[in-house]
Design an enzyme around this catalytic site. Structure first.
Site, mmCIF file in Angstrom:
data_model
loop_
_atom_site.group_PDB
_atom_site.id
_atom_site.type_symbol
_atom_site.label_atom_id
_atom_site.label_comp_id
_atom_site.label_asym_id
_atom_site.label_seq_id
_atom_site.Cartn_x
_atom_site.Cartn_y
_atom_site.Cartn_z
ATOM 1 N N GLY A 296 4.234 -1.046 20.902
ATOM 2 C CA GLY A 296 3.361 -1.984 21.620
ATOM 3 C C GLY A 296 3.371 -3.348 20.964
ATOM 4 O O GLY A 296 3.429 -4.382 21.622
ATOM 5 N N MET A 298 3.626 -5.393 16.605
ATOM 6 C CA MET A 298 3.843 -5.224 15.166
ATOM 7 C C MET A 298 3.133 -6.336 14.408
ATOM 8 O O MET A 298 3.202 -7.501 14.789
ATOM 9 C CB MET A 298 5.356 -5.252 14.874
ATOM 10 C CG MET A 298 5.708 -5.155 13.394
ATOM 11 S SD MET A 298 5.138 -3.596 12.660
ATOM 12 C CE MET A 298 4.865 -4.128 10.963
ATOM 13 N N GLU A 299 2.476 -5.943 13.292
ATOM 14 C CA GLU A 299 1.559 -6.848 12.593
ATOM 15 C C GLU A 299 2.189 -7.724 11.516
ATOM 16 O O GLU A 299 1.497 -8.165 10.593
ATOM 17 C CB GLU A 299 0.448 -6.016 11.943
ATOM 18 C CG GLU A 299 0.877 -5.125 10.776
ATOM 19 C CD GLU A 299 1.255 -3.696 11.129
ATOM 20 O OE1 GLU A 299 1.215 -2.843 10.248
ATOM 21 O OE2 GLU A 299 1.568 -3.427 12.306
ATOM 22 N N GLU A 333 -3.597 -5.908 15.967
ATOM 23 C CA GLU A 333 -2.619 -6.548 15.067
ATOM 24 C C GLU A 333 -3.304 -7.533 14.116
ATOM 25 O O GLU A 333 -2.902 -7.663 12.963
ATOM 26 C CB GLU A 333 -1.512 -7.257 15.862
ATOM 27 C CG GLU A 333 -0.739 -6.353 16.826
ATOM 28 C CD GLU A 333 -0.322 -5.009 16.235
ATOM 29 O OE1 GLU A 333 0.000 -4.952 15.030
ATOM 30 O OE2 GLU A 333 -0.321 -4.009 16.969
#
Length: 902
Positions: A296, A298-299, A333
Site C-alpha cells: 500500500g 512505504m515509510e 506512514e
C-alpha cells in the site's frame, strides 16, 4: 543483461547457518557461515553515488562506507545481491590498500579481505564500485512505467528496500540494527528529476550533458528506509506550522489529484509532532504516488511512497471510503516517522513494534484530527481479521523468531499489523489513555535513533513511581505477544455468581493443541443493572466474580476493546438473544458486532449450535450501525459462498434469500445519492452493491436504468459516487456493457474510478472476460500487474470464476512468486483468496497435491499454505456438521413466512 541472474535458490534458504564450511563463488573458503552479519565491524556513514540509465534499464554506482571496528577483524562482511562489484579498496590511516572480494550468494553476502587485520578502534573506509540491472519486480531499485493520455509509455526508477532489498541496490549492512548516516548523489538526465530522503543541496553539471544532484546527509537510520526516485513527476508543496516542507509528487497528468493528500499530510505531521512531543527531525517530508507499487505504501524517512490509489483523490469522483483509506494510509506512514524510523526494532522478529503501532496510531490520530471520518466505526474490523488467522494452529506469536528473507517477508501479516494494533488498544484501555500516552512518549524519547526489543516498550509503559505488585505490564503483555492465538473466555451466571474460565480459541479437531495456553486477560463487563464498565484481570484458568444484585444479562468485553472472544454458557446466549430482539440499543454497535462475530465463530468450534447463532441474527432486521451490519454480512455471506463452490443451488438460494430479507428494509431506505456521514456513505455503497449482486429486483431495475443513461452519455453523466459500484456491476453483466466499462477504464486518469470499474469487471459471469483480465494483469500493459493479486482473488470469489482463478494461479505460480516475492502478503493473499472457500475433500486433495509438489525454493514451506489446508479442513468440518441444521432452520422459517420468499 549485466549480470547472470543467480539461480533462484539464493533467496529461499531456511537454515540460518551454512551446512558445510561456506565456499565463495570463486571456490575459496568464505570467512563467515551465518545468515546474520557479524557485529565486529559496524557502518557509521555511507557516501553513495547512483547512476541509473532509464533507457538501458540498468545502473552503476560507487559506495564509500566509514567503518567502526569494534574488535580486530580479518574481513568485513556485508550484503550485496545480484550485482557486479569491482574496484574494491580500503582507505586506511596508512593509505589506500587493495581489498579481495569474495561472494557468497546463498546469504547475499560479500566478504572484503584486507591484506592485514583491521585494528579495533581505528577508523577505516571501504570503497566499492558496483553495477546491476534495474529490477523488474517491485523491490530493490526497480523500473516502473506509466502511460500518458497520448499513449506514450514513460519509464521511472524508484526504490522499495523493506525488508531485505537495499542489498540489491548498493552494497550495505542490510539489517535494521546497523544504523548509519547516508549522503546520497544521483546522476540523471536533464529531462528527469531526482528525489531522496533529504533535500537537494546542489546540482552539478557533468560532461556529456548529465546532471548530478547532491542531497543533504540523513540522520542516523536503517538501510531499509533509504529511498530515491528518478522520474518526470511534478509536485505541489506546503509548510507545516512547525516549519517542515511537505510535497506531494505524482505523474504530470495526475498532479491535480494531490490536494487532499497534501492537506492531510500537513495536518497529520503537525499532530504527531505535538502528540509525541518530539519534533520531526528532517527539513522536509515528500509523499510520492508511484505508478507500479506492490504494497500500500512505504515509510522511507522523508520520502514516503504510495500506490497511486493510496494517495490520489478527486473530490468529485472519489468515494467516502477512498477518503477514509487515503487518510489512514498517510496517518500510518507518518506515524512510522517516529515508530519505526526514529525508534526501530532490533530485528524483524519484533516487526510488530513498527507495524502494530503504526496501524494503531491511524485510529488514534484520525479520531482527533478527522473526527468526521469516524474511524472508530472501523477499528473492530481489524481485530476480527486478525482473529481469523490467529484461530488456526498455523498462526504465530506477535513476536516470533525469523531468519531468512522469506520468513521476514511473512511477518508483514494481519498478526503483526492488526493483532498488534488490537492488543495495544486493549492495553491503552486497561492502563487509561493518559498513562499509555505518557509511556509511549517515554519510550520514543528514551530510544530515539536506537533499536529496541519488546521489553523496552513494556518497561516504558510501567510507571515506576506508582507501580504496585498488581500491575506488571510485561507479565501481562508477554502472554499476548510471546504465544500465538487468543483466549476464549466462558462465562456462566448462576444467580449473583459469575464463573469464568479461559482456553485457547482454536479451529481444529485436535483438542490437545489448546493445552498449556494461559493469558492475563483485562476483562471488562457491564450488566442489565448498571451502565458502569467493571474491570477484572483474569490471570488463572478459572475464577469467580460476584455481582451486587441479580441481573437479566451480562456483556463481557465491553465495546470489544479486548482481544478475546466470549462464550455465554447455560442460558447466557438466550438472554442476549432476548436483549437484542427487544432492546438492542441498550448496548453499543461495537458490542453488538462483537456478539455477532463471537456467536458465529463459536459455532465453528462446536460451543454453540448453528440455530442459536441464526436466531441471534434475526435481530439484524432492526440494525443500522455500520460495524454490526457489516459483521452480520461478514458471518452470513461466507455460508453461501461455501455452497457456491459445491452443487447446492437450492440451499444456496434459500440462504441468499434469507440475507436479502433480513436487510431488505435497510436496503430500501438507502438514498441513491452521496448524502450523510462517512459511515453512512460507506454502508450505502456496501448495501446497494450487495443488493445488485444478489439481483434484488428494485436495485437491479434502478442500476440498469442508470447504467444505460451513463453509457448513452458516453460516461460523461455524473453518477453519485456511492452508487457507482452497484451501477457498474449491473453494467458488467452484458458483453457490451463490460466492453464499455473496459474502454472507460483504459482511458481514465482518475485512480478511484479506475479501481471501482476494475472491481466491477471481476464480478461478471462472463468467463472469457474474467480469464482475459487475469492474463492482461499479468502482462501489465493495459492493467497494472500490481493489481493482479486483487484481480485473481476477486475472480476466485466469483462463482463463475473460481475454477479459472485456481487454474491461473497454478499455471503461473513460478512467474507470480518471482514477481511478488515468496512470503509476501501479495502471495499469501492470492493463495488464501483463491482457496479458502473450498469445503470438499476432493478440493482439499487437489490443493494439497499442487502445493505438496512444490520445492522449498518455490514456496512449499510458506505459512499461507498451512493456513489454506487448515481453513479448508475447517470448512469441511463446518459443512459436515451444519449444512443439515441450516437446511432445517431455513425450511422452518420459510413455513412461518412464505410471503417473504424472494
Amino acid at each position: 543483461a549485466l549480470v547472470p541472474v543467480l539461480s533462484l535458490s539464493v533467496d529461499f534458504v531456511c537454515d540460518s547457518q551454512a551446512q558445510d564450511p561456506p565456499v565463495a563463488t570463486n571456490g575459496q573458503p568464505f570467512p563467515w557461515d551465518r545468515m546474520r552479519l557479524p557485529t565486529t565491524v559496524r557502518p557509521l556513514h555511507y557516501d553513495l553515488t547512483i547512476h541509473p540509465n532509464l533507457t538501458t534499464l540498468d545502473f552503476t554506482g560507487v559506495v564509500r562506507i566509514s567503518l567502526d571496528v569494534q574488535e580486530d577483524a580479518g574481513a568485513v562482511v556485508l550484503h550485496a545481491k545480484q550485482m557486479r562489484v569491482s574496484g574494491a579498496v580500503l582507505l586506511a590511516p596508512e593509505g589506500v590498500r587493495p581489498l579481495r572480494v569474495l561472494e557468497y550468494p546463498r546469504f547475499h553476502q560479500l566478504a572484503l579481505l584486507p591484506d592485514s587485520v583491521l585494528t579495533k578502534g581505528r577508523r577505516y573506509e571501504v570503497q566499492l564500485e558496483f553495477a546491476a540491472n534495474l529490477s523488474d519486480s517491485f523491490h530493490g531499485f526497480y523500473k516502473g512505467s506509466y502511460r500518458t493520455s497520448g499513449g506514450e509509455v514513460r519509464v521511472i526508477a524508484s526504490t522499495q528496500f523493506e525488508a531485505t532489498f537495499a542489498r540489491g541496490a548498493f552494497p550495505c549492512f542490510d539489517e535494521p540494527a546497523f544504523k548509519a548516516n547516508f549522503t546520497i548523489r544521483i546522476i540523471r538526465e536533464p529531462r528527469h528529476i531526482a528525489i531522496s530522503n533529504m533535500p537537494k543541496v546542489k546540482t552539478v553539471e557533468l560532461p556529456g550533458g548529465l546532471l548530478e544532484d547532491h542531497f543533504d546527509t540523513t540522520v542516523k537510520m536503517s538501510t531499509y528506509l533509504v529511498a530515491y526516485i528518478v522520474s518526470d513527476f511534478l509536485s505541489v508543496s506546503k509548510t507545516t506550522k512547525h516549519g517542515v516542507k511537505i510535497s506531494v509528487y505524482a505523474v504530470p497528468e495526475k498532479i491535480n489529484q494531490t490536494a487532499y493528500a497534501l492537506d492531510a499530510a500537513v495536518k497529520l505531521l503537525d499532530f504527531y509532532d505535538d502528540f509525541f512531543d518530539i519534533p520531526y527531525p528532517l527539513p522536509k517530508q515528500d509523499l510520492a504516488a508511484i505508478p507500479d507499487f506492490q504494497s500500500g505504501a512505504m515509510e522511507n524517512w522523508g520520502l514516503t511512497t504510495y500506490r497511486e490509489t493510496g494517495l490520489l483523490f478527486d473530490p468529485n469522483r472519489s468515494s467516502a471510503s477512498d477518503k477514509l483509506g487515503i487518510t489512514k494510509v498517510i496517518a500510518h506512514e507518518l506515524a512510522h516517522q517516529w515508530f519505526g524510523n526514529l525508534v526501530t526494532m532490533e530485528w524483524w522478529n519484533d516487526l510488530w513494534l513498527n507495524e502494530g503501532f503504526a496501524k494503531f496510531m491511524e485510529f488514534i490520530s484520525l479520531d482527533i484530527t478527522y473526527p468526521e471520518l469516524h474511524v472508530d466505526d472501523f477499528f473492530l474490523g481489524k481485530c476480527f481479521e486478525a482473529m481469523e488467522v490467529d484461530s488456526l494452529s498455523s498462526s504465530h506469536p506477535v513476536s516470533t523468531p525469523v531468519e531468512n528473507p522469506t520468513q521476514i517477508q511473512e511477518m508483514f501479516d494481519d498478526v503483526s499489523y492488526d493483532k498488534g494494533a488490537c492488543i495495544l488498544n486493549m492495553l491503552r484501555d486497561f492502563l487509561t489513555p493518559e498513562a499509555f500516552e505518557i509511556g509511549i512518549i517515554r519510550y520514543l524519547k528514551r530510544y530515539s535513533y536506537q533499536n529496541t526489543v519488546n521489553s523496552h516498550l513494556w518497561e516504558s509503559l510501567t510507571d515506576k513511581w506508582y507501580s504496585d505488585d498488581e500491575l506488571d505490564v510485561k507479565a501481562i503483555m508477554d502472554t499476548w505477544t510471546l504465544q500465538e492465538g487468543f483466549p476464549l473466555v466462558t462465562v456462566e451466571v448462576k444467580g449473583r455468581e459469575v464463573r469464568l474460565s479461559q482456553e485457547r480459541f482454536l479451529r481444529t479437531d485436535n483438542p490437545s493443541l489448546t493445552d498449556g495456553f494461559l493469558w492475563q486477560i483485562p476483562l471488562t463487563y457491564m450488566t442489565s443493572a448498571s451502565n458502569t464498565v467493571h474491570r477484572f484481570l483474569l490471570k488463572t484458568k478459572t475464577d469467580v466474580l460476584y455481582l451486587p444484585e441479580d441481573v437479566d444479562w451480562v456483556k463481557f468485553n465491553v465495546n470489544m476493546s479486548g482481544y478475546y472472544m466470549v462464550h455465554y454458557a447455560g442460558e447466557g446466549w438466550n438472554s442476549i438473544i432476548k436483549l437484542l430482539q427487544y432492546n438492542h440499543t441498550a448496548i453499543t454497535g461495537n458490542d453488538r458486532a462483537s456478539l455477532i462475530q463471537n456467536v458465529f465463530q463459536l459455532v465453528s468450534v462446536g460451543k454453540v449450535r448453528l440455530d442459536t447463532a441464526l436466531e441471534l441474527s434475526l435481530y439484524l432486521s432492526k440494525e443500522t450501525e455500520i460495524m454490526a451490519v457489516t459483521q452480520g454480512f461478514g458471518e452470513l455471506v461466507p455460508l453461501y459462498k461455501l455452497m457456491e463452490k459445491r452443487d447446492m443451488t437450492v440451499l444456496e438460494n434459500q440462504m441468499k434469500g434469507y440475507i436479502v430479507d433480513l436487510f431488505r428494509d435497510l436496503i430500501d431506505r438507502q438514498e441513491w445519492s452521496d448524502s450523510g456521514s462517512v459511515s453512512e456513505r460507506v454502508l450505502r455503497s456496501y448495501l446497494l452493491l450487495f443488493a445488485c449482486v444478489r439481483k434484488y429486483p428494485p436495485c437491479v431495475a434502478k442500476a440498469t436504468r442508470l447504467f444505460n443513461q451513463w453509457k448513452d452519455s458516453d460516461g460523461t453523466m455524473s453518477l453519485p459516487v456511492d452508487i457507482t459500484m452497484a451501477v457498474f456491476v449491473i453494467g458488467a453483466r452484458s458483453p457490451e456493457g463490460w466492453d464499455f466499462l473496459f474502454e472507460k477504464y483504459r482511458t481514465s486518469m482518475q485512480m478511484s474510478v479506475k479501481s471501482r470499474i476494475k472491481s466491477a469487471m471481476t464480478i461478471t459471469h462472463l468467463q472469457d472476460k474474467l480469464k482475459w483480465m487475469m492474463e492482461q494483469s499479468l502482462h501489465g500493459e493495459v492493467m497494472k500487474t500490481h493489481d493482479l493479486p486483487d484481480v485473481i482473488v476477486s475472480v476466485g470469489r466469483n462463482p463463475h470464476g473460481y475454477k479459472l482463478a485456481w487454474d491461473f494461479l497454478r499455471a503461473n505460480w513460478h512467474t507470480l512468486i518471482k514477481k511478488f516475492d515468496l512470503g509476501s502478503s501479495s502471495v499469501s493473499h492470492m493463495v488464501l483468496g483463491v482457496t479458502n472457500q473450498y469445503s470438499t475433500r476432493e478440493m482439499l486433495q487437489e490443493v494439497r497435491s499442487f502445493f505438496d509438489s512444490l520445492t522449498e525454493e518455490a514456496g512449499s514451506k510458506m505459512r499461507c499454505i498451512q493456513q489454506t489446508y487448515e481453513t479448508i479442513e475447517d470448512n469441511i468440518r463446518w459443512t459436515d456438521t451444519n449444512l443439515p441444521l441450516l437446511q432445517s432452520w431455513l425450511n422452518k422459517r420459510q413455513k412461518k413466512a412464505p410471503h417473504e420468499d424472494l
